[in-house]
Design a protein around this motif. Structure first.
Motif, PDB file in Angstrom:
ATOM      1  N   TYR A  55       0.864  -1.185   0.000  1.00 47.09           N
ATOM      2  CA  TYR A  55       0.000   0.000   0.000  1.00 47.09           C
ATOM      3  C   TYR A  55       0.897   1.231   0.000  1.00 47.09           C
ATOM      4  N   TYR A  56       0.384   2.317  -0.567  1.00 52.06           N
ATOM      5  CA  TYR A  56       1.109   3.585  -0.547  1.00 52.06           C
ATOM      6  C   TYR A  56       0.101   4.721  -0.602  1.00 52.06           C
ATOM      7  N   ASP A  57       0.500   5.865  -0.125  1.00 55.68           N
ATOM      8  CA  ASP A  57      -0.275   7.094  -0.326  1.00 55.68           C
ATOM      9  C   ASP A  57       0.719   8.238  -0.481  1.00 55.68           C
ATOM     10  N   ALA A  58       0.270   9.456  -0.325  1.00 55.46           N
ATOM     11  CA  ALA A  58       1.130  10.617  -0.565  1.00 55.46           C
ATOM     12  C   ALA A  58       2.271  10.724   0.444  1.00 55.46           C
ATOM     13  N   ASN A  59       2.103  10.140   1.640  1.00 54.39           N
ATOM     14  CA  ASN A  59       3.084  10.336   2.701  1.00 54.39           C
ATOM     15  C   ASN A  59       3.855   9.097   3.132  1.00 54.39           C
ATOM     16  N   LEU A  71       5.755  -3.053   7.854  1.00 54.55           N
ATOM     17  CA  LEU A  71       6.202  -1.727   8.256  1.00 54.55           C
ATOM     18  C   LEU A  71       5.439  -0.642   7.505  1.00 54.55           C
ATOM     19  N   PHE A  72       5.093   0.421   8.208  1.00 57.99           N
ATOM     20  CA  PHE A  72       4.619   1.646   7.580  1.00 57.99           C
ATOM     21  C   PHE A  72       5.792   2.614   7.622  1.00 57.99           C
ATOM     22  N   ILE A  73       6.250   3.049   6.468  1.00 59.56           N
ATOM     23  CA  ILE A  73       7.443   3.893   6.382  1.00 59.56           C
ATOM     24  C   ILE A  73       7.067   5.224   5.731  1.00 59.56           C
ATOM     25  N   TYR A  74       7.369   6.320   6.428  1.00 62.58           N
ATOM     26  CA  TYR A  74       7.144   7.643   5.839  1.00 62.58           C
ATOM     27  C   TYR A  74       8.102   7.852   4.677  1.00 62.58           C
ATOM     28  N   LYS A  75       7.590   8.446   3.593  1.00 62.27           N
ATOM     29  CA  LYS A  75       8.409   8.651   2.406  1.00 62.27           C
ATOM     30  C   LYS A  75       9.591   9.569   2.668  1.00 62.27           C
ATOM     31  N   HIS A  76       9.456  10.532   3.581  1.00 56.49           N
ATOM     32  CA  HIS A  76      10.580  11.433   3.844  1.00 56.49           C
ATOM     33  C   HIS A  76      11.731  10.725   4.565  1.00 56.49           C
ATOM     34  N   GLU A  77      11.523   9.493   5.013  1.00 51.90           N
ATOM     35  CA  GLU A  77      12.574   8.699   5.653  1.00 51.90           C
ATOM     36  C   GLU A  77      13.289   7.777   4.657  1.00 51.90           C
TER      37      GLU A  77
END
Length: 91
Positions: A55-59, A71-77
């Motif tokens: 799954y993915y979204d904007a963040n 894992l849920f990983i923030y894109k800025h990381e």
């Protein structure tokens, strides 16, 4: 004799910068998720994690892993996401 389109004329044209968002990120992540393509995600802290993008979204993205918690990983990381040579069974 003067020519139209000389260097002076070219200097007046506005130089276009490439767009920051081309819209291809969502298409790429969607393709990875649909095929459950194994990927390696390199994080800012230097750690690498392996799995597939479910799954993915904007963040953020959700990285699904076998024999390990998802894992849920923030894109800025994220430094980068690299395909893992199609070796799904070795996650």
């Amino acid at each position: 004799m003067t020519f139209r389109g000389t260097a002076a004329g070219l200097a007046l044209q506005k130089k276009n910068t490439p767009p920051e968002d081309t819209g291809m990120e969502a298409s790429y992540l969607k393709a990875l998720g649909e095929k459950q393509t194994p990927v390696t995600v390199k994080l800012i802290g230097g750690e690498s994690v392996r799995g597939w993008v479910e799954y993915y979204d904007a963040n953020m993205i959700r990285l699904t892993r076998e024999h390990s918690p998802n894992l849920f990983i923030y894109k800025h990381e994220i430094v980068y996401i690299a395909e893992d040579n199609g070796r799904r069974g070795r996650l």
